[in-house]
Motif scaffolding. Structure first.
Motif, PDB file in Angstrom:
ATOM      1  N   ALA A  90       0.822  -1.209   0.000  1.00  9.93           N
ATOM      2  CA  ALA A  90       0.000   0.000   0.000  1.00  9.93           C
ATOM      3  C   ALA A  90       0.854   1.256   0.000  1.00  9.93           C
ATOM      4  O   ALA A  90       0.317   2.366  -0.118  1.00  9.93           O
ATOM      5  N   LEU A  91       2.170   1.098   0.115  1.00 19.36           N
ATOM      6  CA  LEU A  91       3.056   2.256   0.096  1.00 19.36           C
ATOM      7  C   LEU A  91       3.240   2.776  -1.326  1.00 19.36           C
ATOM      8  O   LEU A  91       3.114   2.022  -2.295  1.00 19.36           O
ATOM      9  N   PRO A  92       3.577   4.053  -1.470  1.00 16.40           N
ATOM     10  CA  PRO A  92       3.874   4.577  -2.803  1.00 16.40           C
ATOM     11  C   PRO A  92       5.121   3.912  -3.386  1.00 16.40           C
ATOM     12  O   PRO A  92       6.074   3.625  -2.656  1.00 16.40           O
ATOM     13  N   VAL A  93       5.103   3.688  -4.687  1.00 19.06           N
ATOM     14  CA  VAL A  93       6.248   3.082  -5.375  1.00 19.06           C
ATOM     15  C   VAL A  93       6.705   4.006  -6.499  1.00 19.06           C
ATOM     16  O   VAL A  93       5.911   4.388  -7.364  1.00 19.06           O
ATOM     17  N   SER A  94       7.987   4.343  -6.469  1.00 24.22           N
ATOM     18  CA  SER A  94       8.610   5.082  -7.560  1.00 24.22           C
ATOM     19  C   SER A  94       9.309   4.073  -8.459  1.00 24.22           C
ATOM     20  O   SER A  94      10.107   3.259  -7.985  1.00 24.22           O
ATOM     21  N   VAL A  95       9.030   4.112  -9.740  1.00 23.83           N
ATOM     22  CA  VAL A  95       9.524   3.111 -10.683  1.00 23.83           C
ATOM     23  C   VAL A  95      10.670   3.692 -11.499  1.00 23.83           C
ATOM     24  O   VAL A  95      10.537   4.765 -12.098  1.00 23.83           O
ATOM     25  N   ASP A  96      11.784   2.977 -11.507  1.00 18.82           N
ATOM     26  CA  ASP A  96      12.897   3.347 -12.380  1.00 18.82           C
ATOM     27  C   ASP A  96      12.477   3.007 -13.809  1.00 18.82           C
ATOM     28  O   ASP A  96      12.495   1.852 -14.217  1.00 18.82           O
ATOM     29  N   PHE A  97      12.107   4.020 -14.561  1.00 23.42           N
ATOM     30  CA  PHE A  97      11.545   3.831 -15.897  1.00 23.42           C
ATOM     31  C   PHE A  97      12.575   4.090 -16.991  1.00 23.42           C
ATOM     32  O   PHE A  97      12.215   4.365 -18.140  1.00 23.42           O
ATOM     33  N   GLU A  98      13.837   4.043 -16.604  1.00 29.02           N
ATOM     34  CA  GLU A  98      14.958   4.188 -17.541  1.00 29.02           C
ATOM     35  C   GLU A  98      14.769   5.388 -18.477  1.00 29.02           C
ATOM     36  O   GLU A  98      14.576   6.506 -18.021  1.00 29.02           O
ATOM     37  N   ARG A  99      14.767   5.156 -19.773  1.00 32.44           N
ATOM     38  CA  ARG A  99      14.638   6.258 -20.740  1.00 32.44           C
ATOM     39  C   ARG A  99      13.224   6.364 -21.306  1.00 32.44           C
ATOM     40  O   ARG A  99      12.999   7.057 -22.308  1.00 32.44           O
ATOM     41  N   GLY A 100      12.283   5.673 -20.671  1.00 32.88           N
ATOM     42  CA  GLY A 100      10.889   5.763 -21.089  1.00 32.88           C
ATOM     43  C   GLY A 100      10.463   4.707 -22.078  1.00 32.88           C
ATOM     44  O   GLY A 100       9.295   4.673 -22.481  1.00 32.88           O
ATOM     45  N   TYR A 101      11.420   3.861 -22.537  1.00 37.44           N
ATOM     46  CA  TYR A 101      11.109   2.757 -23.447  1.00 37.44           C
ATOM     47  C   TYR A 101      10.408   3.233 -24.721  1.00 37.44           C
ATOM     48  O   TYR A 101       9.528   2.559 -25.247  1.00 37.44           O
ATOM     49  N   ALA A 102      10.814   4.389 -25.203  1.00 40.99           N
ATOM     50  CA  ALA A 102      10.180   4.951 -26.400  1.00 40.99           C
ATOM     51  C   ALA A 102      11.172   5.855 -27.120  1.00 40.99           C
ATOM     52  O   ALA A 102      12.020   6.488 -26.478  1.00 40.99           O
ATOM     53  N   PRO A 103      11.055   5.966 -28.450  1.00 41.29           N
ATOM     54  CA  PRO A 103      11.998   6.783 -29.206  1.00 41.29           C
ATOM     55  C   PRO A 103      11.702   8.280 -29.163  1.00 41.29           C
ATOM     56  O   PRO A 103      12.553   9.085 -29.537  1.00 41.29           O
ATOM     57  N   ASP A 104      10.503   8.658 -28.741  1.00 40.03           N
ATOM     58  CA  ASP A 104      10.149  10.080 -28.770  1.00 40.03           C
ATOM     59  C   ASP A 104       9.237  10.410 -27.592  1.00 40.03           C
ATOM     60  O   ASP A 104       8.792   9.530 -26.837  1.00 40.03           O
ATOM     61  N   ALA A 105       8.952  11.700 -27.438  1.00 43.07           N
ATOM     62  CA  ALA A 105       8.161  12.158 -26.297  1.00 43.07           C
ATOM     63  C   ALA A 105       6.741  11.606 -26.319  1.00 43.07           C
ATOM     64  O   ALA A 105       6.172  11.288 -25.268  1.00 43.07           O
ATOM     65  N   ALA A 106       6.166  11.467 -27.498  1.00 41.97           N
ATOM     66  CA  ALA A 106       4.799  10.924 -27.576  1.00 41.97           C
ATOM     67  C   ALA A 106       4.769   9.493 -27.052  1.00 41.97           C
ATOM     68  O   ALA A 106       3.836   9.093 -26.337  1.00 41.97           O
ATOM     69  N   GLY A 107       5.788   8.715 -27.386  1.00 34.29           N
ATOM     70  CA  GLY A 107       5.859   7.359 -26.886  1.00 34.29           C
ATOM     71  C   GLY A 107       6.063   7.317 -25.390  1.00 34.29           C
ATOM     72  O   GLY A 107       5.496   6.467 -24.688  1.00 34.29           O
ATOM     73  N   VAL A 108       6.875   8.232 -24.864  1.00 34.97           N
ATOM     74  CA  VAL A 108       7.075   8.307 -23.417  1.00 34.97           C
ATOM     75  C   VAL A 108       5.747   8.608 -22.724  1.00 34.97           C
ATOM     76  O   VAL A 108       5.399   7.987 -21.711  1.00 34.97           O
ATOM     77  N   GLN A 109       4.996   9.558 -23.273  1.00 39.31           N
ATOM     78  CA  GLN A 109       3.713   9.900 -22.665  1.00 39.31           C
ATOM     79  C   GLN A 109       2.782   8.691 -22.619  1.00 39.31           C
ATOM     80  O   GLN A 109       2.134   8.430 -21.598  1.00 39.31           O
ATOM     81  N   ALA A 110       2.715   7.942 -23.705  1.00 42.38           N
ATOM     82  CA  ALA A 110       1.856   6.763 -23.740  1.00 42.38           C
ATOM     83  C   ALA A 110       2.312   5.715 -22.735  1.00 42.38           C
ATOM     84  O   ALA A 110       1.488   5.092 -22.041  1.00 42.38           O
TER      85      ALA A 110
END
Length: 275
Positions: A90-110
């Motif tokens: 139930a605690l908050p979790v911060s996720v190491d999301f590396e580089r966003g797994y996407a080539p561009d900002a739109a992909g990061v947002q998704a």
């Protein structure tokens, strides 16, 4: 007469967890996160006295899955792992999301939108192109990716704790001006804290705390600046990355060697845990 059952306590929403996580980044009273990599480690750490939030380490998660760090995981693998961890506590979790797994900002947002759906209350998003000591993305492009994470959070009505990581000093220790420019550009783009690799001295930590317009997160290690001193210097978050995986595996290796040599039972062999 059958006694009435006590209803389970309501679980905080992802939005509530995100707000709580962001609020824990207090300069001088830092959030200390013991990095986890699966549901079991999340449960064990979350039940430990004094723990207020969890964070994953991408290196540890990737190695537990048998792949290399540095986006060796697919985005689906990363999201599945994050979902199992957030569901375990139930605690908050911060996720190491590396580089966003996407080539561009739109992909990061998704992808960040999908992470929020999996219960992520915060994330790390780094600006390097391939490893902490390699080149960084152009500043405008890197800032746009942080802004994309914010846009996903706003669309979900979740005040995501965005811990923007700049690897500038890890790659070029003398590139101080660039490091600070990047840090503040990421704050302007929506980051709630700045994770700066390469703050290896007390003076560098103090200077970063003074120059950046958001709480500073640091990576701590043995032989480095003591945790109490980091707090005195005003940092807002301290983490340990894959070092906790290394600690766990070192204990496992020693136990395996001791047992196969017909030695004494390791004291921890009787450790009891609950799922």
């Amino acid at each position: 007469m059958t006694p009435a059952l006590t209803p389970p306590a309501p679980q905080p929403s992802t939005a509530e967890k995100a707000a709580a996580l962001a609020a824990l980044h207090v300069p001088g009273d830092p959030l200390i996160v013991v990095n986890v990599w699966d549901a079991m480690t999340a449960r064990i750490v979350a039940r430990t006295h004094g723990v207020r939030a969890l964070a994953t380490a991408s290196h540890s998660v990737a190695y537990a899955l048998g792949v290399e760090d540095g986006e060796g995981m697919t985005v689906d693998q990363a999201l599945d792992a994050a979902g199992r961890i957030t569901a375990a506590t139930a605690l908050p979790v911060s996720v190491d999301f590396e580089r966003g797994y996407a080539p561009d900002a739109a992909g990061v947002q998704a992808n960040v939108a999908r992470l929020i759906e999996r219960g992520g209350a915060g994330l790390n998003l780094e600006d390097s192109l391939a490893g902490a000591t390699g080149p960084r993305r152009p500043l405008a492009e890197a800032a746009a990716r942080e802004a994309a994470a914010l846009a996903a959070a706003e669309a979900a009505a979740v005040p995501l704790a965005i811990n923007a990581r700049t690897d500038t000093l890890a790659a070029q220790p003398d590139a101080w001006a660039e490091a600070i420019d990047r840090a503040n550009a990421y704050v302007d783009a929506g980051a709630t804290s700045i994770f700066m690799l390469g703050l290896t001295t007390e003076q560098l930590v103090a200077d970063a705390v003074a120059a950046v317009r958001a709480p500073i997160a640091v990576f701590a290690r043995p032989g480095g600046i003591p945790l109490a001193r980091l707090a005195e210097l005003g940092v807002g978050r301290i983490s340990f990355g894959p070092q906790l995986l290394g600690l766990t595996l070192a204990h496992l290796a020693r136990a395996a060697e001791q047992l196969t040599a017909r030695g004494e039972y390791p004291a921890e062999l009787g450790y009891r845990y609950e799922l």
